[in-house]
Enzyme design. Structure first.
Site, PDB file in Angstrom:
ATOM      1  N   GLN A  69       0.832  -1.197   0.000  1.00 25.84           N
ATOM      2  CA  GLN A  69       0.000   0.000   0.000  1.00 25.84           C
ATOM      3  C   GLN A  69       0.868   1.250   0.000  1.00 25.84           C
ATOM      4  O   GLN A  69       1.818   1.372   0.761  1.00 25.84           O
ATOM      5  CB  GLN A  69      -0.889  -0.012   1.251  1.00 25.84           C
TER       6      GLN A  69
ATOM      7  N   ASP B 132      -3.893   1.169  -3.475  1.00 27.73           N
ATOM      8  CA  ASP B 132      -4.580   2.130  -2.594  1.00 27.73           C
ATOM      9  C   ASP B 132      -4.172   3.567  -2.907  1.00 27.73           C
ATOM     10  O   ASP B 132      -3.871   4.360  -2.005  1.00 27.73           O
ATOM     11  CB  ASP B 132      -4.301   1.819  -1.124  1.00 27.73           C
TER      12      ASP B 132
ATOM     13  N   ASP C 251      -6.941  -2.184  -5.645  1.00 28.87           N
ATOM     14  CA  ASP C 251      -7.822  -1.432  -4.733  1.00 28.87           C
ATOM     15  C   ASP C 251      -7.500   0.057  -4.760  1.00 28.87           C
ATOM     16  O   ASP C 251      -7.437   0.720  -3.706  1.00 28.87           O
ATOM     17  CB  ASP C 251      -7.645  -1.945  -3.297  1.00 28.87           C
TER      18      ASP C 251
ATOM     19  N   ARG D 135     -14.418  -4.718  -5.252  1.00 24.94           N
ATOM     20  CA  ARG D 135     -14.717  -5.677  -4.197  1.00 24.94           C
ATOM     21  C   ARG D 135     -15.039  -4.888  -2.935  1.00 24.94           C
ATOM     22  O   ARG D 135     -14.562  -3.763  -2.740  1.00 24.94           O
ATOM     23  CB  ARG D 135     -13.545  -6.624  -3.948  1.00 24.94           C
TER      24      ARG D 135
ATOM     25  N   TRP E  19     -14.703  -3.955   0.864  1.00 23.27           N
ATOM     26  CA  TRP E  19     -13.607  -4.004   1.836  1.00 23.27           C
ATOM     27  C   TRP E  19     -14.233  -4.214   3.210  1.00 23.27           C
ATOM     28  O   TRP E  19     -14.707  -3.284   3.845  1.00 23.27           O
ATOM     29  CB  TRP E  19     -12.795  -2.701   1.768  1.00 23.27           C
TER      30      TRP E  19
END
Length: 390
Positions: free
Chosen positions: A194, A217, A244, A308, A310
């Site tokens: 991340q 992220d 993500d 998706r 989280w």
């Protein structure tokens, strides 16, 4: 921006466009017109009407090339009365630093409103760093963050962490209500874990014509707080990442945005949106009139997932409790989705809990039923294409 680089080296032959119809499939649910009518910008922004970002003839403060953006931000907040909006202009240049915005002063920070690539704020900060590594990179010699600075509490909360820094791996952290940003590129160069380009933890944040670049992220909208109302409006921006790369719990409207999936690791974990939504909240991520695209690699591999949930919070590796656990909410509507999506799994199993994607396509379905995922589409155009080398 990769978007422009790709257009220069590839010729695109369009094969046609088509839209998926209601109710869609169990893998990819589509809203009806009646269902979609509740998912509007006004619903998500809940009474907030973002004002236009005004660019004054003369700013209150100015960051010259070679200066510290953080230092000027600190000076501006210290000298303000906390009520009048303060305008800070950043001159073109490359700024290797983090910038933390903390306080009650309404701030507008702007670079080149029409060419955000000319103002580049960058740091290489990974979530796997220790607090001591973080201190050396972010606050070398203790010069950038000091105890009397407005940003000290944010910095110190990260510098005093035990273990790895996690979501403190952030280039721009906005913890200031009514913040505005225009014409700036924010870049986290970390590719091992991340690495957040921008993180918001406040209400009424307006981001316009900016580039946000990262790997995992990239953009965190409403991070570390799933209960209070944090509204964010993102318009005419370019967001780049692979895993993500738009996540969080804010109530966010993203309009006229390019979401660009880069091919860095190509390990099958390419996911665009990862909303974390309190189960009682009906509105969290809304994507309007935008373009979902990516590197040419995905035009043949088709391995990008749209989203998706989280499931952070009480959810664990084997536990999801409907109406108690977070359940991500997202609507993508009136947007163009290029031919990069994994049609076998357009929505992935949830993060944290790993619960499989599950939806309802019954005519009388409850869109807030937390036994199902709340990831929906409406009136999007699928763009099929082939890429031909020149």
């Amino acid at each position: 921006m990769k978007l422009y680089i790709i257009s220069a080296v590839l010729a695109i032959s369009w094969l046609g466009c088509y839209a998926l119809d209601y109710p869609g499939t169990e893998r990819r649910p589509i809203l009806s017109e009646e269902e979609a009518s509740q998912y509007t910008a006004a619903s998500y922004l809940n009474g907030w009407v973002p004002e236009s970002i005004a660019i004054p003839e003369e700013p209150d403060f100015e960051v010259q090339a070679g200066e510290s953006v953080q230092k000027v931000v600190n000076d501006a907040i210290k000298q303000s009365d906390g009520t009048r909006r303060i305008y800070i202009k950043i001159q073109p240049g490359h700024y290797m630093e983090t910038v933390y915005i903390n306080g009650e002063t309404p701030l507008t920070i702007y670079g080149d409103p029409h060419n955000p690539e000319n103002v580049h704020i960058m740091a290489n900060i990974s979530a796997q760093m220790s607090a001591s590594q973080y201190q050396r990179i972010v606050n070398e010699n203790g010069e950038r963050y000091q105890m009397d600075d407005p940003a000290w509490d944010l910095y110190n909360s990260c510098a005093s962490k035990m273990g790895v820094i996690g979501s403190c791996a952030t280039v721009l952290w906005v913890n200031s209500a009514q913040f505005q940003l225009q014409g700036v590129t924010i870049h986290n160069g970390a590719t091992d874990a991340q690495g957040i380009a921008i993180k918001t933890t406040s209400d009424k944040v307006h981001l316009k014509n900016c580039n946000f670049l990262g790997f995992q992220d990239t953009v965190g909208l409403g991070v570390d707080n799933g209960s209070q109302l944090e509204r964010v409006f993102v318009e005419w921006c370019y967001i780049e990442g692979e895993v993500d790369y738009v996540f969080g719990s804010a109530s966010a409207v993203m309009e006229n945005v390019v979401f660009y999936t880069v091919a860095i690791k190509t390990n099958g974990s390419q996911i665009i949106f990862a909303p974390s939504t309190a189960p009682a909240r009906s509105f969290r991520f809304l994507v309007l009139n935008s373009n979902i695209t990516g590197d040419s690699y995905y035009a043949t591999s088709h391995q990008v997932s749209l989203a998706r949930s989280w499931d952070r919070g009480i959810a664990s590796a084997d536990l999801y409790i409907p109406d108690e656990s977070p359940n991500g909410q997202l609507v993508i509507r009136e947007s163009t989705i290029e031919d990069i999506i994994n049609l076998e799994a357009p929505y992935s199993a949830a993060a944290t809990s790993s619960r499989p994607f599950k939806t309802d396509i019954k005519p009388d379905r409850n869109l807030d039923d937390n036994t199902h995922n709340r990831l929906w589409e409406y009136n999007n155009m699928e763009v099929a294409k082939i890429l031909i080398s020149p």
